[in-house]
Enzyme design. Structure first.
Site, PDB file in Angstrom:
ATOM      1  CG  ASN A   7      -1.804   1.244   1.092  1.00 54.83           C
ATOM      2  OD1 ASN A   7      -1.796   1.855   0.434  1.00 54.83           O
ATOM      3  ND2 ASN A   7      -2.562   1.014   2.267  1.00 54.83           N
ATOM      4  NE  ARG A  92      -6.516   0.961   0.296  1.00 58.31           N
ATOM      5  CZ  ARG A  92      -6.841   1.048   1.334  1.00 58.31           C
ATOM      6  NH1 ARG A  92      -6.541   0.765   2.326  1.00 58.31           N
ATOM      7  NH2 ARG A  92      -8.124   1.601   1.404  1.00 58.31           N
ATOM      8  CG  HIS A 181     -13.588   3.061   2.915  1.00 59.62           C
ATOM      9  ND1 HIS A 181     -14.454   3.968   3.317  1.00 59.62           N
ATOM     10  CD2 HIS A 181     -12.244   3.463   3.329  1.00 59.62           C
ATOM     11  CE1 HIS A 181     -13.419   4.990   3.888  1.00 59.62           C
ATOM     12  NE2 HIS A 181     -12.469   4.771   4.066  1.00 59.62           N
ATOM     13  NE  ARG A 242     -10.739  12.136   4.015  1.00 58.02           N
ATOM     14  CZ  ARG A 242     -10.770  11.041   3.752  1.00 58.02           C
ATOM     15  NH1 ARG A 242     -11.464  10.568   2.911  1.00 58.02           N
ATOM     16  NH2 ARG A 242      -9.862  10.125   4.377  1.00 58.02           N
ATOM     17  CD  GLU A 389      -9.536  -1.794   3.957  1.00 57.44           C
ATOM     18  OE1 GLU A 389      -9.504  -1.443   4.998  1.00 57.44           O
ATOM     19  OE2 GLU A 389      -9.917  -0.823   3.115  1.00 57.44           O
TER      20      GLU A 389
END
Ligand code: AMP
Length: 403
Positions: A7, A92, A181, A242, A389
């Site tokens: 990642n 990823r 996601h 956010r 994940e």
């Protein structure tokens, strides 16, 4: 087969090596400060060897991959005896745009398509590509697979992904909802379907991935019908830092009143908003929950408000996705906050009373474990399902390479 999962961020690179015979992690770690110094923390998991945790020069992602491979195969910290024991690499990748609805074996065409999607993922896709190119040069001949955060959501119908702005922006620039996601929503919805009996057909699942970044997805027959994040991960729920969805007119208003540039306003919306912006305490929900409880803290009221806004919005999305799905069979809580905060789950589900959904308050006290917390007489099942994940990326990589 051993599968290495990468990642890659712009100055960091996280990795895990999976032994796919057991699906256990053999080693994991992270390279940080790539290009501005360098630090590697490498943790062998499978054999009790010591942890390596030191500053080392990492001028580019290639040196980072080279250092990781060195640690994975070396005598002192290694978990495999040579590079030939690493059968494949899974990456990823943030934004697959409309090009990818599933994971793919990386070739030159795939690299070009990831490059073509850079305008949609300007911060992440270039970093993901640096990780891919570094692995291609450091591990020539080892197959590489790309797993996209957006892929699972490509089944959304046009009415869910189309924004009500001039259609030419979609035609010219692919401006639409993509969702993120996806690997997590795919994994936990599949686990929920197993808990509902195993047949995807006819199931209606709402998956709540609630962490530092948060998104919710409506999944019917195992396929995504809608999700809260948009063209970028800024839309939807309020998050750690956010804003989530706001009136777009606020952007110009704040720019004018605060004398900020467009970039500065977006920096505020990405990094200084969300529950941090409301509470003034922190972006970490643990700190906010603590401040909310602490009557002596001058920010206690704002901390309670931040939690209330977040929880209200989670419940609101769940309610709207009940409409999208024509009912709901299971609601899933996952990710750092969804798996660990009993207060959050209770507060969200208590707002769903009108839908007849309830949880078992005792079972709900569990943290970080797969569990059915459905309350007696509840109209839908409620599950805590820890996401994984990395395991999905490792499984996709293995099955694509072996196909
Ligand atoms: P993630 O992005 O999935 O790693 O989630 C990270 C976030 O989960 C942290 O920033 C915390 O806000 C939240 N979190 C983790 N553990 C807890 C906990 N025990 N209680 C409340 N929030 C938690």
């Amino acid at each position: 087969m051993n599968v290495l999962i990468i990642n890659a961020g712009s100055s960091s690179l996280k990795y895990q090596l999976f032994d796919m015979n057991t699906e256990e992690v053999a080693a994991k770690g992270v390279c940080e400060r790539i290009g501005i110094g360098g630090h590697l923390k490498h943790t062998p998991v499978s054999n009790g060897k010591p942890v390596f945790d030191e500053d080392i020069p990492l001028p580019t992602h290639s040196e980072a991959i080279s250092a990781v491979l060195d640690k994975l195969t070396g005598a002192e910290y290694g978990v495999v005896s040579s590079l030939s024991e690493i059968g494949a690499v899974g990456h990823r990748v943030l934004h697959g745009g409309q090009s990818f609805s599933e994971s793919v074996l990386i070739d030159d065409d795939v690299i070009r398509a990831i490059e073509d999607n850079i305008p949609l993922g300007p911060l992440h896709n270039p970093a993901n590509l640096m990780g891919i190119n570094a692995c291609r040069s450091e591990m020539p001949g080892v197959p590489q697979v790309a797993v996209f955060d957006t892929a699972f959501h490509q089944t959304m119908p046009e009415k869910a992904y189309t924004y009500a702005i001039p259609y030419s922006y979609y035609e010219k620039y692919n401006v639409r909802r993509y969702g993120f996601h996806g690997t997590s929503h795919r994994y936990v919805s599949a686990e929920a379907i197993k808990m509902l009996g195993g047949r995807a057909e006819g199931t209606r699942v709402i998956t709540c991935h609630l962490g530092n970044g948060s998104s919710i997805a409506a999944v019917k027959d195992g396929k995504c019908l809608d999700t809260s994040m948009g063209m970028t991960p800024l839309e939807g729920l309020p998050m750690g830092t956010r804003s989530g969805s706001i009136d777009p007119a606020i952007i110009e208003f704040v720019a004018n009143h605060e004398g900020l540039t467009r970039e500065e306003v977006f920096d505020v919306l990405n990094k200084k908003s969300g529950v941090l912006g409301i509470s003034g305490v922190s972006s970490d929900f643990r700190d906010i929950e603590a401040a909310a409880e602490d009557g002596g803290n001058p920010l206690s009221r704002r901390a309670r408000l931040a939690l209330d806004v977040f929880r209200y919005n989670v419940a609101k999305y769940i309610g709207s996705y009940v409409v999208t799905l024509g009912g709901v069979d299971a609601i899933v809580f996952t990710a750092g906050l969804g798996e660990n905060s009993a207060d959050l789950r209770e507060a969200v589900v208590s707002r769903l009373g009108g839908l007849g959904v309830s949880i078992d308050k005792e079972k709900n006290k569990t943290r970080g474990k797969l569990l059915d917390i459905t309350g007696e007489g509840s109209s839908a099942r409620v599950f805590i399902i820890p996401t994984n994940e990395e395991l999905v990326i490792a499984r996709d990589t293995k099955s694509i390479v072996e196909a």
